[in-house]
Design a protein around this motif. Structure first.
Motif, mmCIF file in Angstrom:
data_model
loop_
_atom_site.group_PDB
_atom_site.id
_atom_site.type_symbol
_atom_site.label_atom_id
_atom_site.label_comp_id
_atom_site.label_asym_id
_atom_site.label_seq_id
_atom_site.Cartn_x
_atom_site.Cartn_y
_atom_site.Cartn_z
ATOM 1 N N ALA A 18 0.832 -1.201 0.000
ATOM 2 C CA ALA A 18 0.000 0.000 0.000
ATOM 3 C C ALA A 18 0.870 1.255 0.000
ATOM 4 O O ALA A 18 0.592 2.217 -0.730
ATOM 5 N N LEU A 19 1.926 1.274 0.807
ATOM 6 C CA LEU A 19 2.819 2.433 0.844
ATOM 7 C C LEU A 19 3.531 2.630 -0.481
ATOM 8 O O LEU A 19 3.753 3.760 -0.927
ATOM 9 N N PHE A 20 3.863 1.526 -1.144
ATOM 10 C CA PHE A 20 4.516 1.611 -2.452
ATOM 11 C C PHE A 20 3.582 2.275 -3.463
ATOM 12 O O PHE A 20 4.010 3.119 -4.263
ATOM 13 N N GLY A 21 2.297 1.896 -3.414
ATOM 14 C CA GLY A 21 1.338 2.490 -4.341
ATOM 15 C C GLY A 21 1.092 3.962 -4.085
ATOM 16 O O GLY A 21 0.748 4.711 -5.007
ATOM 17 N N GLN A 22 1.285 4.406 -2.833
ATOM 18 C CA GLN A 22 1.076 5.815 -2.488
ATOM 19 C C GLN A 22 2.323 6.669 -2.688
ATOM 20 O O GLN A 22 2.239 7.896 -2.640
ATOM 21 N N ALA A 23 3.469 6.040 -2.901
ATOM 22 C CA ALA A 23 4.728 6.785 -2.979
ATOM 23 C C ALA A 23 4.727 7.710 -4.193
ATOM 24 O O ALA A 23 4.354 7.296 -5.301
ATOM 25 N N PRO A 24 5.157 8.972 -4.044
ATOM 26 C CA PRO A 24 5.056 9.947 -5.130
ATOM 27 C C PRO A 24 6.170 9.878 -6.166
ATOM 28 O O PRO A 24 6.025 10.428 -7.249
ATOM 29 N N ASP A 25 7.298 9.230 -5.862
ATOM 30 C CA ASP A 25 8.412 9.229 -6.809
ATOM 31 C C ASP A 25 9.288 8.003 -6.573
ATOM 32 O O ASP A 25 9.052 7.200 -5.669
ATOM 33 N N ASP A 26 10.339 7.871 -7.418
ATOM 34 C CA ASP A 26 11.205 6.696 -7.339
ATOM 35 C C ASP A 26 11.935 6.607 -6.000
ATOM 36 O O ASP A 26 12.121 5.508 -5.460
ATOM 37 N N ARG A 39 12.530 3.780 -0.842
ATOM 38 C CA ARG A 39 12.496 3.768 0.616
ATOM 39 C C ARG A 39 11.529 2.718 1.132
ATOM 40 O O ARG A 39 11.805 2.049 2.147
ATOM 41 N N VAL A 40 10.408 2.512 0.447
ATOM 42 C CA VAL A 40 9.456 1.472 0.859
ATOM 43 C C VAL A 40 10.099 0.095 0.724
ATOM 44 O O VAL A 40 9.948 -0.764 1.601
ATOM 45 N N VAL A 41 10.826 -0.124 -0.365
ATOM 46 C CA VAL A 41 11.519 -1.401 -0.560
ATOM 47 C C VAL A 41 12.523 -1.628 0.572
ATOM 48 O O VAL A 41 12.629 -2.731 1.131
ATOM 49 N N VAL A 42 13.259 -0.593 0.918
ATOM 50 C CA VAL A 42 14.236 -0.700 1.997
ATOM 51 C C VAL A 42 13.531 -0.958 3.334
ATOM 52 O O VAL A 42 13.997 -1.762 4.142
#
Length: 427
Positions: A389-397, A402-405
């Motif tokens: 969910a956080l990955f889908g909300q992330a505004p940029d690369d 950071r979500v992956v980390v």
């Protein structure tokens, strides 16, 4: 006793159980967190199953280290007039952000996270406490689509200002070390600065509160003593090497480089010899019940020695009243700090830097590197629902990285290998 601001929370909430203090609530929240439970699957020094000794079936993990640090910190803090629940909360929380594979994993994640501000275990701990650990959400207005609606913003465990400050071992952002801008140690990522600025309001720049200093010394005491104990249990350390000239030189080199900058070999030799001269020092270890009891007594003696020295020196400097927040500095005599540094160097030389571990460390780096590449390429596949969910909300690369980390840092040693095997199967 406490300033009302110290017990404020980022998101205001009522107390469900009158009679509990704010810091008792904070301690309970950390104790019940998933992040703390995951530390049971993260290696401290000796990985389970790597010892050749039958009596060393259960070496310490990051969780047991945190619990032991909390016990040391609670008693030392109480003796100095701190709120014991506040200090224990900080001690329980201090390692929450550590990734799989310990400091080896931390170095790999720092390289992977370079495009989004790097990785540091202490900054990750704050991120967990104030954002990632699901406990509380703040309902905020959201006019982005013009409908006057609202959205839920995660605030993590929503601890008090004083608890977040007490858990801040490095209260500055990357590059913000008060005396060494090049230091790799920092305690907050750029996108967590709002909550950091909130709980540091009014605090002297770069200065740790008294409770954080007690937590830091308790951490040093716990891991310096217990890492040596685990090394003896596992058969990696022969006490006799501490008497041999070449080995002592190696220990003093490591201590001066990593743990006691500026200390001379003569000072470090005096510190080690003071410990060797104690009647309770374990000059041999064969794993027998008597040897185990003697070793346990030695660890107790060392912890008491280090804590009583800090308590006594601090009391001589500040008197007998309660010491809290920014009213005092923890005073640890230089000789005691050098004794602690020598123990750290012994563990570093004979436990953490063993030749047989280099192949394992190299393999761990490959696992994390390949896992990061797979997640970056295939995300949101491979991410837990929270991070998806956080990955889908992330505004940029950078935010997506950071979500992956964050996902990788949350993994245990075993789950990191399992996810790597699933996403990066062998050719």
């Amino acid at each position: 006793m406490w300033d009302p601001a110290d017990i404020e929370r980022w998101a205001p909430e009522p107390d469900k159980r009158p009679g509990r203090t704010a810091f008792q609530r904070d301690r309970a929240r950390v104790l019940h967190s998933a992040a703390l439970r995951r530390l049971a699957g993260k290696t401290q020094v000796v990985a389970p199953g790597t010892s050749a000794q039958a009596w060393d079936a259960s070496p310490r993990t990051r969780l047991t280290h945190s619990l032991e640090c909390a016990q040391v910190g609670r008693e030392l803090g109480a003796a100095l007039g701190c709120d014991p629940d506040l200090v224990e909360t900080a001690c329980l929380a201090h390692d929450l952000g550590h990734p799989p594979f310990g400091h080896n994993g931390e170095r790999v994640l720092n390289e992977i996270a370079a495009p989004c501000g790097g990785f540091e275990g202490n900054a990750q701990s704050l991120r967990l406490l104030a954002r990632l650990e699901p406990k509380r959400f703040l309902d905020v207005e959201d006019d982005a689509d013009g409908d006057g609606g609202s959205r839920l913003v995660p605030v993590g465990l929503n601890l008090t200002r004083a608890s977040l400050d007490a858990a801040a071992k490095y209260p500055w952002p990357r590059g913000g070390h008060p005396t060494d801008p090049g230091s790799p140690k920092f305690g907050v990522y750029e996108d967590d600065l709002p909550v950091f600025t909130w709980f540091r309001s009014g605090a002297p720049a770069g200065r740790r509160c008294f409770e954080a200093q007690v937590m830091d010394w308790s951490d040093d005491v716990a891991y310096s003593v217990h890492d040596v104990e685990d090394g003896l249990h596992a058969g990696h350390l022969d006490p006799n090497v501490l008497l041999a000239g070449p080995e002592r030189t190696d220990i003093f080199d490591a201590a001066a480089e990593r743990y006691a900058p500026g200390a001379s070999h003569a000072e470090l030799a005096e510190a080690l010899d003071r410990l060797l001269d104690q009647e309770w020092w374990p000059h041999s270890y064969d794993g027998s019940a008597v040897a185990q009891a003697r070793l346990k007594d030695a660890t107790s003696q060392l912890i008491g020695r280090f804590c009583l020295a800090a308590e006594g020196a601090t009391r001589r400097a500040y008197g007998s009243g309660p010491l809290t927040r920014y009213a005092a500095e923890l005073v640890v005599p230089r000789g005691v700090r050098l004794e602690c540094a020598v123990l750290k160097a012994v563990a570093h030389r004979y436990v953490m830097q063993r030749d047989d571990l280099e192949r394992l460390r190299a393999e761990q780096r490959v696992v994390l590197g390949e896992l990061a590449a797979a997640l970056v390429t295939r995300a949101p596949e491979g991410l837990d629902p929270q991070f998806r969910a956080l990955f889908g909300q992330a505004p940029d690369d950078a935010a997506r990285l950071r979500v992956v980390v964050d996902q990788m840092a949350s993994l245990t040693d075993v789950s990191a290998r399992s996810l790597h095997a699933r996403l990066s199967p062998p050719p």
